[in-house]
Design an enzyme around this catalytic site. Structure first.
Site, PDB file in Angstrom:
ATOM      1  N   HIS A  20      42.694 -29.803 -30.053  1.00  0.00           N
ATOM      2  CA  HIS A  20      42.532 -28.297 -29.918  1.00  0.00           C
ATOM      3  C   HIS A  20      41.672 -28.015 -31.181  1.00  0.00           C
ATOM      4  CE1 HIS A  20      46.746 -28.408 -27.846  1.00  0.00           C
ATOM      5  NE2 HIS A  20      45.744 -28.032 -26.748  1.00  0.00           N
ATOM      6  N   SER A 131      49.338 -32.275 -26.215  1.00  0.00           N
ATOM      7  CA  SER A 131      50.557 -31.740 -26.569  1.00  0.00           C
ATOM      8  C   SER A 131      51.634 -32.425 -26.205  1.00  0.00           C
ATOM      9  CB  SER A 131      50.536 -30.252 -26.274  1.00  0.00           C
ATOM     10  OG  SER A 131      49.530 -29.753 -27.112  1.00  0.00           O
TER      11      SER A 131
END
Ligand code: PNS
Length: 165
Positions: A20, A131
């Site tokens: 990210h 994640s």
């Protein structure tokens, strides 16, 4: 004067990974500003609260003036319009990401034709990082350094250790 080019980078960010971070850095170089928008999703049971995730994002980008972190609920395109954003940024790691992303981009275009979705690729060293996997590895005692920012790693370890008590 032309209106500032504002992009929205939406997601769950539970937690923020270096994949990210890579996309946000690339986006912040392309747009006047980029808003990292954390979805407030009542259906999911996240590891970190929305406020904790926002704090981690803000800490990571504290020195980048054109990166903002915010949360949203409801339709992404409505939030984007309310923030005068013209672009939605999404990261694509592999072909497997593409089908879902393609559907979302076309649905968002149908809902708001003036908002463009832009796909960006992270550096290849992060092409397998998610994640979900980071949480799984951390919860099973694996090493996640180099996959998430340092303060996220610290918080992740504290959280999974506390859950295991
Ligand atoms: O990182 P994620 O979890 O894949 O992000 C998904 C996200 C937040 C981009 C998507 O679920 C979303 O935009 N949700 C908001 C509700 C919405 O607008 N749904 C219609 C999308 S086509």
């Amino acid at each position: 004067m032309a209106a500032p080019r504002v992009a929205i980078y939406p997601g769950s960010f539970d937690p923020l990974t270096l994949g990210h971070v890579d996309i946000i850095q690339r986006g912040s170089a392309l747009f006047d500003s980029i808003i990292v928008a954390v979805l407030r999703n009542v259906e999911k049971s996240p590891l970190f609260s929305v406020d904790e995730r926002l704090t981690m994002i803000r800490h990571t980008f504290r020195e980048r003036g054109n990166v903002e972190a915010d949360s949203f609920s409801g339709l992404l395109v409505d939030y984007a319009s309310s923030r005068k954003a013209t672009t939605i940024v999404r990261g694509i790691r592999a072909i497997s990401d593409f089908e879902y992303e393609f559907q979302m981009a076309l649905m968002n275009r149908r809902l708001a034709p003036s908002i463009e979705t832009v796909f960006m690729m992270p550096a290849e060293e992060y092409s397998y990082v998610s994640s979900r996997l980071v949480k799984e590895v951390a919860s099973l005692g694996g090493n996640v350094s180099g996959l998430v920012p340092e303060d996220v790693e610290k918080k992740l370890l504290e959280r999974v250790l506390r859950r295991g008590e």
